[in-house]
Design an enzyme around this catalytic site. Sequence first.
Site, short mmCIF file in Angstrom:
data_model
loop_
_atom_site.label_atom_id
_atom_site.label_comp_id
_atom_site.label_asym_id
_atom_site.label_seq_id
_atom_site.Cartn_x
_atom_site.Cartn_y
_atom_site.Cartn_z
CD GLU A 189 -86.62 -52.50 54.44
OE1 GLU A 189 -87.22 -52.73 55.49
OE2 GLU A 189 -85.44 -52.08 54.40
CD GLU B 239 -87.92 -56.82 56.19
OE1 GLU B 239 -87.40 -56.03 57.04
OE2 GLU B 239 -87.44 -56.98 55.06
#
Length: 403
Positions: A173, A293
């Site tokens: 991320e 994810e």
Amino acid sequence: MIKTRGSQFVVGDQPLYVNGFNSYWLMILAVDPSTRGKVTEVFQQAAAVGLTVCRTWGFNDGGWRALQKSPGVYDENVFKALDFVVSEARKYRIRLILSLINNWDGYGGKAQYVKWARDAGLNLTSDDDFFSDQTVKGYFKNHVNNMLTRVNTYTNVMYKDDPTIFAWELMNELRCMSDPTGNKLQAWIQEMAFHVKSIDPDHLLEVGAEGFYGPSSPARLQANPNTYASQVGTDFIRNHRVLGIDFASVHIYPDTWMSGATVEAQLKFVQAWMQAHIADAEITLGMPVVFTEFGVSTRARSAFNATSRDQFVQAVYGVLLNSTRRGSAGAGALLWQVFPEGTDYMDYGYGVVLPRAKDTSRIMSAHSRRLLAFNSRCSWSCRWGCRKEEQSEDGDDLLFHEL
């Protein structure tokens, strides 16, 4: 080794669509002999429902049970724990995506690298200096080299030569809030992709981004979950045009990104979000996309409970199956996240314990069986022309290609 051909993964001449999961904590529990069995347990349970890819951390920088205690200094016991994770995954025919660093502070992250540089006397003012300071970039490149050239103490196979590893991920991320233009992050991705590929040209590489659209694609900004998402320094299209990046990564967290919205509104967003990225991966980027994810919390104040979470999982799988039927770029999704029994203390609402979550397990198993049908019945040149041919014993439609 897994390869890409156009917008699909292939093993030899066979297409590969994946159903998988995240378990970030594997290395940490493998350090302690008393909890090492949890690694085996979660792989057993995942394999039982047909999951074939696991994404986990290949880092723990500073702090408790650190893999990298200081720049270039490793705890051999922790590295052996990661060796164990890789060897166990191999036993259960599960491939690993190993992330190389965290954007967030958990497990050290970019903040720890910057702290190390400050402790060495550098005058750094922001954690985002991670992306531009030469000394800090050198620390990270050294970690990449040490990880990729590690010889597994259980298998005697160097990581860069091990097909158990599906892919490397540059950063979990990644964001660079100090530069919303995205230029600083883009330069870092380019430099690090080249570095990884110079050591390991055979494994796949992905960025690790959440999938937010940025300045390079103004027409797509409306697909973002909110206006803030376009200002975090990432740019889905631009980031994935970098030489050396093999497939696109996207995350799906409607409950976090759209707090307060109804379940129906969030599920509608999920469908549009996925379809936009699959289309862009197929048409603009020419590469597979994995939703590395996807998850929702079932804790209090969340719009989701166990039942509506299953609706969410089914919605994600439904979009992917529609893509698979067309031979398009939607190559898989990895649930955040799977835990074994007795690890509830690590869960903050997103955990799924497969033996307890019977309905979720059935949904995941059915999706795995459908993908297995595609993977086993088709050659890459099929492109696809699919039809419903039969049903499984529990009534699930199995989708096959007309060859």
